[in-house]
Design a protein around this motif. Sequence first.
Motif, PDB file in Angstrom:
ATOM      1  N   GLU A   1      -6.872  31.506  37.208  1.00 28.16           N
ATOM      2  CA  GLU A   1      -6.376  32.644  36.191  1.00 28.16           C
ATOM      3  C   GLU A   1      -5.007  33.108  36.403  1.00 28.16           C
TER       4      GLU A   1
ATOM      5  N   ARG B   1      -4.877  34.994  39.917  1.00 34.24           N
ATOM      6  CA  ARG B   1      -5.772  34.363  41.116  1.00 34.24           C
ATOM      7  C   ARG B   1      -6.124  33.181  40.721  1.00 34.24           C
TER       8      ARG B   1
ATOM      9  N   LYS C   1      -3.453  32.036  28.662  1.00 30.33           N
ATOM     10  CA  LYS C   1      -3.965  33.186  27.975  1.00 30.33           C
ATOM     11  C   LYS C   1      -3.162  33.377  26.830  1.00 30.33           C
TER      12      LYS C   1
END
Length: 630
Positions: free
Chosen positions: A168, A171, A308
């Motif tokens: 992510e 993290r 993302k």
Amino acid sequence: MGYKEVYSAWQADPDKFWMDAAEKIDWDTKPSKALFDGNAPFYEWFSDGLVNTCWNAVDRHVEEGRGDQIAIMHESPITHSTKGITYKELQTRVASLAGALKMRGVEKGDRVIIYMPMIPEALEAMLACSRIGAIHSVVFGGFAAHELAVRIDDCTPKAIIAASCGLEPNRVVHYKPLLDEAIELAEHKPEFCVIFQREQEVAKLIEGRDFSWHGFQYGVKPAECVPVEGNHPAYILYTSGTTGQPKGVVRHTGGHLVALQWTMKNIYNIEAGDRFWAASDVGWVVGHSYICYGPLIAGATTVVFEGKPIGTPHPGVFWRVIQNNRIKSFFTAPTALRAIKREDPNGEWIKRYALHDLQALFLAGERADPDTVEWAQKHLGVPVVDHWWQTETGWAIAANPIGIEELPTKIGSPSVPMPGYDVQVLDEGGHPVEAGTLGAIAIKLPLPPGTLPTLWNAEDRFKKSYLEHFPGYYETGDAGYKDEDGYLYIMARTDDVINVAGHRLSTGGMEEVLAGHPDVAECAVIGVADELKGQAPMGFLCLNAGCNRPHAEIVKECVARVRDQIGPVAAFKLATVVDRLPKTRSGKILRGTMVKIADGQDWKMPATIDDPAILDEITEALKGLGYPRS
Ligand code: COA
Ligand code: AMP
């Protein structure tokens, strides 16, 4: 032929329509007919054909001379890498993994859980299973160990294929410890695990149980494609229902192949050699149908995107990937566009990239709000196609089929039913309502090929959840209406399912987790409107009598508990302690009224309410959380 003619051709002779569509699939034995209705209301398609999914998604394209075309493009702005895999390479890699699974005893019908991030190996694992007739069940990486354990116990896999970690933006997601914990929690134990070690985090393997991806395949004989019956399960995909026990949606092989092949051309206008990108995750149905199977069955190039819409590293990343891969049709969730729009309201990032290959943008997973659709239309200058479907159906129930004909767009509507779907809006008594009237949306049985024939190990639940409320129909769980032109409008769910950032979540499941907190006597979770994610879950907690602990501490523990047991994807961050919950005199919690108060909508005092004063207390508690938003 235009849309109307195609839809009428299906209505006139559904069997002929689907048998014609089945011509585009390579069968080992052709089916004698399309629909098998001998066991209604359990319908099946192409049951007596023999076919292999992996052959149709990979090998046949190599045979047809597409071996050197990129099959999978991995774009990872998180690891700063871009890598293409050709159809020929994909064939070699999948045959090798399938051979290794076979050597370890995985056979047709065995289940294999796949718990992997957005890397090409996730698709390879899915295809390796289909190559040997094993039934895969992919579990989304944003779920916690407990959710994985529930799925392990439900589908009892012989093997689990996982990666050491996911990434992510801020993290590392430690997949391997989550996997170990899930196996510990589950009653069923897989015989072995295969772990793809990523360089960002190398996991510790358990000797005798875990194999590393490469070592596992060393020196094995590649596996050939195993033909399976048309009604052999290709996969199980768990989705949220009204309780914490997820529903295992089953997908049969024959209908899946035929339906996806049909959609690629007719809905997405994608043919062999074209480039297609669905920015979702393999853990969701969009990832199954349109990152993995659909584009590969069609012989197109698909993109596996590990990133993302914003922050990896900027809100132009989607447009960069579209430019660099010359994407023709692009599919994402409205929430992703809302995130981009917030950071780039004037579309400045869009202008920096050459998007002339892009012909259409497809949106699904949640209601596409008009602002977002208009923003995309304005800045991208291509048709924006909202289309409506569900994990259960595996492909669009309603869409604007631009591969057939681009119909006029009506903002707020996912347009019209696709062939195979006789969509009706019903009143409580099951009678079709007039155009413009809100009702429950149901589909006349049988559902078309590629949709769920049943739920894994839960035939009764399948009947109860979908078939009993409106006999003769499949109940979608969505409410909405049709207009005079037959365009559908999907307005809300009729059950306790909410949609957070395009992710389907069960408020009932969250309530079960909260109720397990030692200080919580009773609770309710509702979905409140959220500007970015569409909806956000919000919890109301009633504590046990005599509990004197600080409320803030309990709320914090509850938030952590949902993250721990369901996973970060639940995005459960809002909760408050209240003395009582508003209920009807028969004890039903008035969640709908609470939602209206939280969203600042007009609401009426329910006639059946037990104690109206409680709603004042709820209004105060909501104010404390900053709701309704101004
Ligand atoms: N593995 C592990 N964790 C994951 C994950 C994954 N594959 N995907 C999401 N998560 C985590 C996120 O890191 C986040 O954790 P956090 O609470 O520590 O921040 C949490 O789950 C919630 O995720 P999400 O709701 O997706 O929000 P986000 O902060 O990751 O992304 C946006 C926010 C704005 C980018 C989001 O709107 C978005 O576009 N999400 C993807 C939408 C999508 O593709 N849906 C699929 C439907 S087809
Ligand atoms: P999922 O099974 O996760 O794909 O979620 C399916 C649900 O998402 C549907 O039942 C709808 O409630 C919602 N949904 C999906 N696509 C749309 C859309 N285009 N418009 C409105 N709601 C949608």
